[in-house]
Design an enzyme around this catalytic site. Sequence first.
Site, PDB file in Angstrom:
ATOM      1  N   LYS A 129       4.875   6.779  -0.122  1.00 53.56           N
ATOM      2  CA  LYS A 129       3.784   5.841  -0.440  1.00 53.56           C
ATOM      3  C   LYS A 129       3.597   4.857   0.719  1.00 53.56           C
ATOM      4  O   LYS A 129       4.458   4.780   1.616  1.00 53.56           O
ATOM      5  CB  LYS A 129       4.099   5.121  -1.752  1.00 53.56           C
ATOM      6  N   ARG A 178       8.409  -2.961 -15.563  1.00 47.61           N
ATOM      7  CA  ARG A 178       7.206  -2.849 -14.756  1.00 47.61           C
ATOM      8  C   ARG A 178       6.387  -1.723 -15.371  1.00 47.61           C
ATOM      9  O   ARG A 178       5.521  -1.981 -16.182  1.00 47.61           O
ATOM     10  CB  ARG A 178       7.585  -2.592 -13.281  1.00 47.61           C
ATOM     11  N   TYR A 209       2.369 -22.682  19.660  1.00 49.62           N
ATOM     12  CA  TYR A 209       1.572 -23.438  18.695  1.00 49.62           C
ATOM     13  C   TYR A 209       2.430 -24.458  17.964  1.00 49.62           C
ATOM     14  O   TYR A 209       3.584 -24.184  17.618  1.00 49.62           O
ATOM     15  CB  TYR A 209       0.960 -22.492  17.656  1.00 49.62           C
ATOM     16  N   MET A 243      -0.811 -14.497  17.263  1.00 53.01           N
ATOM     17  CA  MET A 243      -1.452 -13.253  16.827  1.00 53.01           C
ATOM     18  C   MET A 243      -1.128 -12.076  17.750  1.00 53.01           C
ATOM     19  O   MET A 243      -0.888 -10.952  17.284  1.00 53.01           O
ATOM     20  CB  MET A 243      -2.966 -13.455  16.745  1.00 53.01           C
TER      21      MET A 243
HETATM   22  C1  LIG Z   1       9.162   3.366  -4.179  1.00 52.88           C
HETATM   23  C2  LIG Z   1       9.815   4.137  -5.250  1.00 52.88           C
HETATM   24  C3  LIG Z   1      10.988   4.871  -4.984  1.00 52.88           C
HETATM   25  C4  LIG Z   1      11.699   4.835  -3.645  1.00 52.88           C
HETATM   26  O1  LIG Z   1      12.450   3.647  -3.521  1.00 52.88           O
HETATM   27  P1  LIG Z   1      13.394   3.417  -2.244  1.00 52.88           P
HETATM   28  O2  LIG Z   1      14.109   2.169  -2.504  1.00 52.88           O
HETATM   29  O3  LIG Z   1      12.461   3.272  -1.076  1.00 52.88           O
HETATM   30  O4  LIG Z   1      14.232   4.614  -2.132  1.00 52.88           O
HETATM   31  C5  LIG Z   1      11.508   5.642  -6.002  1.00 52.88           C
HETATM   32  N1  LIG Z   1      10.916   5.690  -7.215  1.00 52.88           N
HETATM   33  C6  LIG Z   1       9.800   4.990  -7.493  1.00 52.88           C
HETATM   34  C7  LIG Z   1       9.208   5.081  -8.864  1.00 52.88           C
HETATM   35  C8  LIG Z   1       9.223   4.178  -6.547  1.00 52.88           C
HETATM   36  O5  LIG Z   1       8.130   3.477  -6.830  1.00 52.88           O
END
Ligand SMILES: *Cc1c(COP(=O)(O)O)cnc(C)c1O
Length: 359
Positions: free
Chosen positions: A34, A129, A254, A302
């Site tokens: 992702k 969640r 800055y 930046m």
């Molecule tokens: C992002 C995610 C993972 C991977 O987590 P890591 O800590 O990067 O290994 C696994 N399962 C779900 C549902 C996630 O959202």
Amino acid sequence: MRATCATIHLGALRENLRRVRELAPGAKVMAVVKADGYGHGLERVARALEGADAFGVASIADGQRLRAAGASQRVVVLSGPDEAGDLAELRRLKLDAVIHHETQIELLAADADPRPLRVWLKLDTGMHRLGFAPERARDVHARLRALPSVDRDISLMTHFANSDVFDDALTTHQIERFERSVSGLDGERSLSNSAGILGWPEAQGQWVRAGGALYGISVVAGKIGADFGFRPAMTLSTRLIAINRVRRGERVGYAATWEAPEDMAVGVAAIGYGDGYPRHADFGTPVLVAGTRASLIGRVSMDLVTVDLREVPSAKIGDPVVLWGRGLAVEEIAEHADTIGYELTCGVTRRVRFVEDES
Ligand SMILES: *Cc1c(COP(=O)(O)O)cnc(C)c1O
């Protein structure tokens, strides 16, 4: 040409996948890609990790990109469908959907398409969640099984909230709740993220879901990926474009936040928050100038950062500057910027040139 560059080490990605398999020998590996492969580039990561058993993505759009790039592995959309139109797209692209909410069951129940979708039933065992309450596991499983729009082979999953703390009772509790709620149900089990793989070998199930570990990044406090046998998959680098003499008492950057304690050389490197280098990196954040550690001084701007060159007297314009990666753990930079390595690699911006490296 601006020298700011993210080098993606394809060999490290492949080796990290081997290391995950070594740590979870009985499990299949879902490579979590992702957020554009944690900022490393979705398609290139998928190519390097073609040996993975599945890919995990956050959106159908990422599934489209993976299929367009020729990935034929299972692809699991970790948050599943949001609206009725998503179901057709999931089918067209042969993507698996995580089902975590009642509204998604309603979408599936209203779906007349007879081609069954492959789903993962997600239970909320303590993260709070996404996921169904564990008490509902049996009922939801049975309802999904009865739907003609759902493949009968349903996988079962949960997600850990705090598995990076290897002795935390919450994870023990999550494992127990999960096992209790799915006992007797058919389907492969998946519990562990990267930290789960490292710290909770009893929770590997049939599938582990590895993200950070594949990129060589640890979220375990005080540890870096290398401590667990992983190699960093990204090196962020640039060059020195100026070296200036600054007199004692003069201020740099800055808001004039940093004052030179003596007459000294200050290097200017071509990288800043416009490239995704964290503006919150404090004074003393390490960088490597021609392989030698030096410290950030002044505010990150930046396009530029300023570096104390007292430790690198031989530094010259054009010298390579490494911000994180090989030789300088991203976890260490993250600590100085009050975040985690994942956020830093995810945050590298579009203007940075990406280069692939086979090692
Ligand atoms: C992002 C995610 C993972 C991977 O987590 P890591 O800590 O990067 O290994 C696994 N399962 C779900 C549902 C996630 O959202």
